[in-house]
Enzyme design. Structure first.
Site, PDB file in Angstrom:
ATOM      1  N   ARG A   1       0.844  -1.195   0.000  1.00 44.85           N
ATOM      2  CA  ARG A   1       0.000   0.000   0.000  1.00 44.85           C
ATOM      3  C   ARG A   1       0.881   1.248   0.000  1.00 44.85           C
ATOM      4  O   ARG A   1       1.927   1.271   0.656  1.00 44.85           O
ATOM      5  CB  ARG A   1      -0.894   0.022   1.231  1.00 44.85           C
ATOM      6  CG  ARG A   1      -1.809  -1.183   1.361  1.00 44.85           C
ATOM      7  CD  ARG A   1      -2.556  -1.121   2.688  1.00 44.85           C
ATOM      8  NE  ARG A   1      -3.369  -2.307   2.908  1.00 44.85           N
ATOM      9  CZ  ARG A   1      -4.058  -2.536   4.030  1.00 44.85           C
ATOM     10  NH1 ARG A   1      -4.022  -1.652   5.015  1.00 44.85           N
ATOM     11  NH2 ARG A   1      -4.767  -3.637   4.159  1.00 44.85           N
TER      12      ARG A   1
ATOM     13  N   ASP B   1       0.712   5.532   0.630  1.00 44.27           N
ATOM     14  CA  ASP B   1      -0.114   6.581   1.221  1.00 44.27           C
ATOM     15  C   ASP B   1      -0.441   7.663   0.208  1.00 44.27           C
ATOM     16  O   ASP B   1       0.144   7.713  -0.890  1.00 44.27           O
ATOM     17  CB  ASP B   1       0.628   7.225   2.405  1.00 44.27           C
ATOM     18  CG  ASP B   1       0.697   6.310   3.613  1.00 44.27           C
ATOM     19  OD1 ASP B   1      -0.147   5.402   3.735  1.00 44.27           O
ATOM     20  OD2 ASP B   1       1.605   6.510   4.450  1.00 44.27           O
TER      21      ASP B   1
ATOM     22  N   TYR C   1      12.480   1.137  -2.827  1.00 46.85           N
ATOM     23  CA  TYR C   1      11.855   2.462  -2.781  1.00 46.85           C
ATOM     24  C   TYR C   1      12.942   3.503  -3.019  1.00 46.85           C
ATOM     25  O   TYR C   1      14.078   3.336  -2.561  1.00 46.85           O
ATOM     26  CB  TYR C   1      11.221   2.738  -1.423  1.00 46.85           C
ATOM     27  CG  TYR C   1       9.882   2.074  -1.206  1.00 46.85           C
ATOM     28  CD1 TYR C   1       8.697   2.729  -1.543  1.00 46.85           C
ATOM     29  CD2 TYR C   1       9.798   0.811  -0.636  1.00 46.85           C
ATOM     30  CE1 TYR C   1       7.464   2.134  -1.327  1.00 46.85           C
ATOM     31  CE2 TYR C   1       8.566   0.206  -0.413  1.00 46.85           C
ATOM     32  CZ  TYR C   1       7.407   0.875  -0.758  1.00 46.85           C
ATOM     33  OH  TYR C   1       6.192   0.291  -0.543  1.00 46.85           O
TER      34      TYR C   1
ATOM     35  N   ARG D   1      10.275   6.512   4.680  1.00 41.31           N
ATOM     36  CA  ARG D   1      10.188   7.956   4.933  1.00 41.31           C
ATOM     37  C   ARG D   1      10.927   8.332   6.220  1.00 41.31           C
ATOM     38  O   ARG D   1      11.536   9.407   6.307  1.00 41.31           O
ATOM     39  CB  ARG D   1       8.729   8.391   5.001  1.00 41.31           C
ATOM     40  CG  ARG D   1       8.039   8.380   3.632  1.00 41.31           C
ATOM     41  CD  ARG D   1       6.535   8.603   3.745  1.00 41.31           C
ATOM     42  NE  ARG D   1       6.227   9.877   4.381  1.00 41.31           N
ATOM     43  CZ  ARG D   1       4.993  10.233   4.748  1.00 41.31           C
ATOM     44  NH1 ARG D   1       3.970   9.400   4.547  1.00 41.31           N
ATOM     45  NH2 ARG D   1       4.784  11.393   5.310  1.00 41.31           N
TER      46      ARG D   1
END
Length: 263
Positions: A50, A52, A116, A204
């Site tokens: 998932r 955001d 990522y 993050r």
């Protein structure tokens, strides 16, 4: 019964994240709408992970099953045409490829890892057109310090210091991080993290922690202790969503290890 794997890219700016939500525009919801039309019946897709609101993808993957006649190679062309109509020409989502896969193949469970990429614009001011795609860090970053810290973030460890608490989390906080690469020069800097899996907001928080290292708020040698503490308060800030991209999903270890070197 067929099982199909699709690869997707999207600009996450106008989406309320990946997961379908009643009354909100989401990536999963938009794709399921068009696939249900193409397959002439309800379609539910399972994504590798998932994302955001505001997070982008260069290579998100998903699988779906059903009895339908359309050849896999025709799915991207047909689906993208319908997506263009549904999104009022926003042009922020596209299916890159589709292929038939074995019945037991699952986009999330069959994945062995992901990369990522977090993108930073390191300058006092940033072009307005990059505001949805970069994190503007105004203070000059110490790349050497960030690279030293990045090396200390690799390994198989408990990464709960880099996780935002989630009420529905019931998995393991132990993950394998194969590579954390800080690259770039001048204004454009990227942080690529390749791992077996990721906790909520893990990349993050890693990015924010490395920015804090680059600005001198955290010393590179403190990273090992931050990881060992298993305490979110010890790590750095959570970098904003718009700089994050799901770059690639891997379904075999050889490609994962190659990706760790590539990014």
């Amino acid at each position: 019964m067929r099982n199909v794997l699709i690869k997707i890219e999207y600009d996450g700016t106008a989406f309320h994240g990946w997961q379908r939500q009643p009354g909100s525009r989401t990536v999963q919801g938009e794709i399921e709408k068009v696939l249900s039309v193409l397959c002439r019946g309800p379609v539910s897709i399972d994504g590798t992970g998932r994302t955001d609101a505001g997070v982008h993808a260069l290579g998100q993957c998903a699988t779906f099953s059903g009895d339908f006649a359309i050849p896999a190679e025709r799915i991207p062309v047909a689906a993208n045409g319908l997506l263009a109509e549904n999104r009022n020409k926003q042009g922020d989502i596209r299916i890159l490829s589709a292929e038939d896969v074995p019945a037991d193949f699952h986009a999330r469970h069959s994945a062995v890892g992901k990369t990522y990429v977090y993108r930073i614009y390191n300058a006092e001011t940033m072009p307005v057109f990059l505001r949805n795609y970069r994190y503007n860090v105004k203070k000059t970053l110490d790349m050497g310090a960030m690279e030293k810290a990045a090396d200390l973030l690799q390994g198989t460890r408990d990464y709960s210091s880099f996780m935002t608490a989630s009420d529905d989390f019931d998995g393991s906080t132990v993950k394998t991080v194969y590579a954390v690469n800080v690259r770039g020069s001048g204004r454009d800097i990227s942080i690529a993290v390749t791992g077996s899996g990721f906790l909520y907001n893990m990349v993050r928080i890693i990015a924010g922690t490395l920015v804090d290292v680059g600005t001198g708020r955290i010393a590179p040698e403190d990273i090992d202790g931050i990881v060992s503490a298993c305490d979110r308060s010890k790590a750095g800030h959570t970098a904003p969503a718009q700089g994050l991209y799901m770059a690639e999903v891997y379904f075999d270890m050889e490609k994962l290890l190659a990706g760790a070197e590539k990014y």
